[in-house]
Design a protein around this motif. Sequence first.
Motif, PDB file in Angstrom:
ATOM      1  N   TRP A 151     -32.214  21.675  85.576  1.00  0.00           N
ATOM      2  CA  TRP A 151     -31.133  21.667  86.557  1.00  0.00           C
ATOM      3  C   TRP A 151     -29.871  21.048  85.954  1.00  0.00           C
ATOM      4  CZ3 TRP A 151     -32.274  20.695  92.411  1.00  0.00           C
ATOM      5  CH2 TRP A 151     -33.226  21.637  92.856  1.00  0.00           C
ATOM      6  N   ALA A 152     -30.025  19.956  85.226  1.00  0.00           N
ATOM      7  CA  ALA A 152     -28.866  19.331  84.579  1.00  0.00           C
ATOM      8  C   ALA A 152     -28.301  20.250  83.507  1.00  0.00           C
ATOM      9  CB  ALA A 152     -29.255  17.989  83.979  1.00  0.00           C
ATOM     10  N   TRP A 153     -29.175  20.891  82.732  1.00  0.00           N
ATOM     11  CA  TRP A 153     -28.708  21.816  81.704  1.00  0.00           C
ATOM     12  C   TRP A 153     -27.938  22.984  82.340  1.00  0.00           C
ATOM     13  CZ3 TRP A 153     -34.244  22.331  79.241  1.00  0.00           C
ATOM     14  CH2 TRP A 153     -34.596  21.103  78.643  1.00  0.00           C
ATOM     15  N   ARG A 154     -28.488  23.498  83.434  1.00  0.00           N
ATOM     16  CA  ARG A 154     -27.840  24.625  84.120  1.00  0.00           C
ATOM     17  C   ARG A 154     -26.486  24.201  84.691  1.00  0.00           C
ATOM     18  NH1 ARG A 154     -30.424  28.071  89.224  1.00  0.00           N
ATOM     19  NH2 ARG A 154     -28.557  29.369  89.625  1.00  0.00           N
ATOM     20  N   LEU A 155     -26.437  23.001  85.262  1.00  0.00           N
ATOM     21  CA  LEU A 155     -25.173  22.513  85.806  1.00  0.00           C
ATOM     22  C   LEU A 155     -24.106  22.474  84.716  1.00  0.00           C
ATOM     23  CD1 LEU A 155     -23.603  21.216  88.206  1.00  0.00           C
ATOM     24  CD2 LEU A 155     -24.380  18.993  87.330  1.00  0.00           C
ATOM     25  N   LYS A 156     -24.421  21.969  83.551  1.00  0.00           N
ATOM     26  CA  LYS A 156     -23.459  21.915  82.460  1.00  0.00           C
ATOM     27  C   LYS A 156     -23.046  23.315  82.038  1.00  0.00           C
ATOM     28  CE  LYS A 156     -20.825  20.402  79.277  1.00  0.00           C
ATOM     29  NZ  LYS A 156     -19.524  19.767  79.611  1.00  0.00           N
ATOM     30  N   ARG A 157     -23.986  24.229  82.011  1.00  0.00           N
ATOM     31  CA  ARG A 157     -23.682  25.601  81.621  1.00  0.00           C
ATOM     32  C   ARG A 157     -22.746  26.272  82.629  1.00  0.00           C
ATOM     33  NH1 ARG A 157     -28.530  26.977  81.198  1.00  0.00           N
ATOM     34  NH2 ARG A 157     -28.831  28.209  83.120  1.00  0.00           N
ATOM     35  N   GLU A 158     -22.988  26.014  83.901  1.00  0.00           N
ATOM     36  CA  GLU A 158     -22.190  26.658  84.950  1.00  0.00           C
ATOM     37  C   GLU A 158     -20.897  25.925  85.277  1.00  0.00           C
ATOM     38  OE1 GLU A 158     -26.056  28.610  87.271  1.00  0.00           O
ATOM     39  OE2 GLU A 158     -24.895  27.005  88.229  1.00  0.00           O
ATOM     40  N   ARG A 159     -20.835  24.652  84.940  1.00  0.00           N
ATOM     41  CA  ARG A 159     -19.626  23.856  85.184  1.00  0.00           C
ATOM     42  C   ARG A 159     -19.208  23.164  83.884  1.00  0.00           C
ATOM     43  NH1 ARG A 159     -20.005  26.760  88.851  1.00  0.00           N
ATOM     44  NH2 ARG A 159     -20.180  26.236  91.093  1.00  0.00           N
ATOM     45  N   PRO A 160     -18.792  23.939  82.898  1.00  0.00           N
ATOM     46  CA  PRO A 160     -18.484  23.359  81.583  1.00  0.00           C
ATOM     47  C   PRO A 160     -17.301  22.395  81.603  1.00  0.00           C
ATOM     48  CG  PRO A 160     -17.781  25.649  81.703  1.00  0.00           C
ATOM     49  CD  PRO A 160     -18.598  25.397  82.928  1.00  0.00           C
ATOM     50  N   ASP A 161     -16.486  22.445  82.663  1.00  0.00           N
ATOM     51  CA  ASP A 161     -15.349  21.528  82.750  1.00  0.00           C
ATOM     52  C   ASP A 161     -15.766  20.125  83.142  1.00  0.00           C
ATOM     53  OD1 ASP A 161     -16.043  22.804  85.214  1.00  0.00           O
ATOM     54  OD2 ASP A 161     -14.249  21.944  86.129  1.00  0.00           O
ATOM     55  N   LEU A 162     -17.024  19.960  83.597  1.00  0.00           N
ATOM     56  CA  LEU A 162     -17.525  18.646  83.974  1.00  0.00           C
ATOM     57  C   LEU A 162     -18.349  18.046  82.837  1.00  0.00           C
ATOM     58  CD1 LEU A 162     -18.768  19.398  87.615  1.00  0.00           C
ATOM     59  CD2 LEU A 162     -16.556  18.438  86.911  1.00  0.00           C
ATOM     60  N   ALA A 163     -18.351  16.722  82.744  1.00  0.00           N
ATOM     61  CA  ALA A 163     -19.228  16.025  81.811  1.00  0.00           C
ATOM     62  C   ALA A 163     -20.542  15.737  82.527  1.00  0.00           C
ATOM     63  CB  ALA A 163     -18.595  14.726  81.343  1.00  0.00           C
ATOM     64  N   VAL A 164     -21.645  16.138  81.916  1.00  0.00           N
ATOM     65  CA  VAL A 164     -22.974  15.966  82.504  1.00  0.00           C
ATOM     66  C   VAL A 164     -23.841  15.167  81.542  1.00  0.00           C
ATOM     67  CG1 VAL A 164     -25.036  17.117  83.380  1.00  0.00           C
ATOM     68  CG2 VAL A 164     -22.780  18.139  83.777  1.00  0.00           C
ATOM     69  N   ILE A 165     -24.323  14.030  82.008  1.00  0.00           N
ATOM     70  CA  ILE A 165     -25.204  13.169  81.219  1.00  0.00           C
ATOM     71  C   ILE A 165     -26.574  13.170  81.868  1.00  0.00           C
ATOM     72  CG2 ILE A 165     -25.654  10.797  80.463  1.00  0.00           C
ATOM     73  CD1 ILE A 165     -22.123  11.774  81.183  1.00  0.00           C
ATOM     74  N   VAL A 166     -27.621  13.335  81.068  1.00  0.00           N
ATOM     75  CA  VAL A 166     -28.985  13.407  81.586  1.00  0.00           C
ATOM     76  C   VAL A 166     -29.635  12.034  81.543  1.00  0.00           C
ATOM     77  CG1 VAL A 166     -31.271  14.433  81.292  1.00  0.00           C
ATOM     78  CG2 VAL A 166     -29.244  15.800  80.866  1.00  0.00           C
ATOM     79  N   ASN A 167     -30.353  11.703  82.621  1.00  0.00           N
ATOM     80  CA  ASN A 167     -31.076  10.445  82.729  1.00  0.00           C
ATOM     81  C   ASN A 167     -32.439  10.738  83.355  1.00  0.00           C
ATOM     82  OD1 ASN A 167     -31.207   7.918  85.152  1.00  0.00           O
ATOM     83  ND2 ASN A 167     -31.502   7.483  82.996  1.00  0.00           N
ATOM     84  N   GLY A 168     -33.411   9.871  83.038  1.00  0.00           N
ATOM     85  CA  GLY A 168     -34.719   9.988  83.667  1.00  0.00           C
ATOM     86  C   GLY A 168     -35.816  10.388  82.695  1.00  0.00           C
ATOM     87  N   GLY A 169     -36.733   9.466  82.429  1.00  0.00           N
ATOM     88  CA  GLY A 169     -37.919   9.790  81.648  1.00  0.00           C
ATOM     89  C   GLY A 169     -37.700  10.029  80.174  1.00  0.00           C
ATOM     90  N   ILE A 170     -36.536   9.730  79.628  1.00  0.00           N
ATOM     91  CA  ILE A 170     -36.285   9.938  78.200  1.00  0.00           C
ATOM     92  C   ILE A 170     -36.946   8.796  77.440  1.00  0.00           C
ATOM     93  CG2 ILE A 170     -34.541  10.198  76.407  1.00  0.00           C
ATOM     94  CD1 ILE A 170     -32.620  11.185  78.611  1.00  0.00           C
ATOM     95  N   ALA A 171     -37.966   9.127  76.675  1.00  0.00           N
ATOM     96  CA  ALA A 171     -38.839   8.088  76.118  1.00  0.00           C
ATOM     97  C   ALA A 171     -38.660   7.836  74.633  1.00  0.00           C
ATOM     98  CB  ALA A 171     -40.303   8.447  76.390  1.00  0.00           C
ATOM     99  N   ASP A 172     -38.076   8.777  73.900  1.00  0.00           N
ATOM    100  CA  ASP A 172     -37.975   8.570  72.453  1.00  0.00           C
ATOM    101  C   ASP A 172     -36.736   9.267  71.900  1.00  0.00           C
ATOM    102  OD1 ASP A 172     -38.637  11.337  72.011  1.00  0.00           O
ATOM    103  OD2 ASP A 172     -40.770  10.823  72.152  1.00  0.00           O
ATOM    104  N   ALA A 173     -36.529   9.089  70.602  1.00  0.00           N
ATOM    105  CA  ALA A 173     -35.328   9.603  69.958  1.00  0.00           C
ATOM    106  C   ALA A 173     -35.271  11.119  69.965  1.00  0.00           C
ATOM    107  CB  ALA A 173     -35.247   9.075  68.522  1.00  0.00           C
ATOM    108  N   ASP A 174     -36.403  11.776  69.771  1.00  0.00           N
ATOM    109  CA  ASP A 174     -36.414  13.236  69.742  1.00  0.00           C
ATOM    110  C   ASP A 174     -36.015  13.812  71.096  1.00  0.00           C
ATOM    111  OD1 ASP A 174     -37.169  13.249  67.107  1.00  0.00           O
ATOM    112  OD2 ASP A 174     -39.311  13.531  67.518  1.00  0.00           O
ATOM    113  N   GLU A 175     -36.540  13.229  72.177  1.00  0.00           N
ATOM    114  CA  GLU A 175     -36.179  13.713  73.507  1.00  0.00           C
ATOM    115  C   GLU A 175     -34.694  13.512  73.772  1.00  0.00           C
ATOM    116  OE1 GLU A 175     -38.516  12.315  76.787  1.00  0.00           O
ATOM    117  OE2 GLU A 175     -40.378  12.377  75.639  1.00  0.00           O
ATOM    118  N   ALA A 176     -34.203  12.340  73.430  1.00  0.00           N
ATOM    119  CA  ALA A 176     -32.789  12.060  73.660  1.00  0.00           C
ATOM    120  C   ALA A 176     -31.910  13.031  72.880  1.00  0.00           C
ATOM    121  CB  ALA A 176     -32.482  10.620  73.258  1.00  0.00           C
ATOM    122  N   THR A 177     -32.244  13.263  71.627  1.00  0.00           N
ATOM    123  CA  THR A 177     -31.442  14.146  70.781  1.00  0.00           C
ATOM    124  C   THR A 177     -31.456  15.574  71.300  1.00  0.00           C
ATOM    125  OG1 THR A 177     -31.916  12.740  68.863  1.00  0.00           O
ATOM    126  CG2 THR A 177     -31.122  14.966  68.421  1.00  0.00           C
TER     127      THR A 177
END
Length: 344
Positions: free
Chosen positions: A207-233
């Motif tokens: 949903w966050a990825w789709r929001l960024k794709r559909e609203r590229p003029d907005l800055a979208v930062i993802v939060n929730g359950g990110i546990a390690d460097a690979d996931e964050a990257t």
Amino acid sequence: MTASGQSLPDPLPDAASLRLSVAPMMDWTDTHCRVFHRLLAPHARLYTEMVHANAVIHGDRARLLALDPVEHPVALQLGGSEPELLAQAAAIGAAHGFDEVNLNCGCPSDRVQAGRFGACLMREPALVADSVAAMIAALADAPGPVPVTVKCRLGVDDDHDYGRFRAFVDTIADAGCRTFVVHARNAWLQGLSPKENREVPPLRYDWAWRLKRERPDLAVIVNGGIADADEATAHLERTDGAMLGRAAYHDPYLLHRLDVAWFGGVLQSRGELLRALRPYVEAQLARGMALKHITRHVLGLFNGQPGGRRFRQVLSEGAHRPGAGWNVVERALAATESGRRAAA
């Protein structure tokens, strides 16, 4: 332009400043924690604990808005649902030097529900828009640009309609907000504790990825359950940034590794980073602060490392004693080194 065709008042923040951030966490991300995290991650964006607008206006500002100069860039997260009070609190925060004011639209605690703020606001987009507009207006005369941002969930309870979530974002964007931190879960207002609300509702990063794709003029930062460097990257490929919460607190060295990987620099050892905190610790001790209030935030530094358990034990026990000083930290580091040699 937003989805409704209205102009947005301010440019997006520098993209690099959004890439890595540490979530606001109640009872954890106080000024001592943030100073430590800044040493670990010079480029990360830091957030205060959520502070209710009423507390900012009427409470002990010296404590609630404590801010060390090294913390910048740092955001003040506000709770509340009354536009006038939020605007007043935002102006106070800017006057205290905060670089951003963030409105909490995601906390599901009972206290939040009783006060009609936090995650409850997901069902009142018009009220959030009015609040954001009032805060932006209140910050118009701030010494420098202080953006108003929103941290939200995907919905509450049985809200499983992406269109409703996007409409919420569009309504707030039309009021002038350009940056959204999306905790990619629903908030369940009945039947789950705040802790369970961070773990039980399923994650839907798409949903966050789709929001960024559909609203590229907005800055979208993802939060929730990110546990390690690979996931964050991985999130950087689809959004503007990743916000780490408990992973950064329980394993703070993760912050350092990400900062070096994403922004460059030299990877330092855990001991080097901790010793860099010594001037701050000793200055705080000289002001009468107890060591335990600072070192509780560093207990996870050797998480998963040989000697890590001994480090936590020595530091936890020693920091609580009256008159404890930096020598307690050195003893904890020495015990950790002994444990590492024994495991080698």
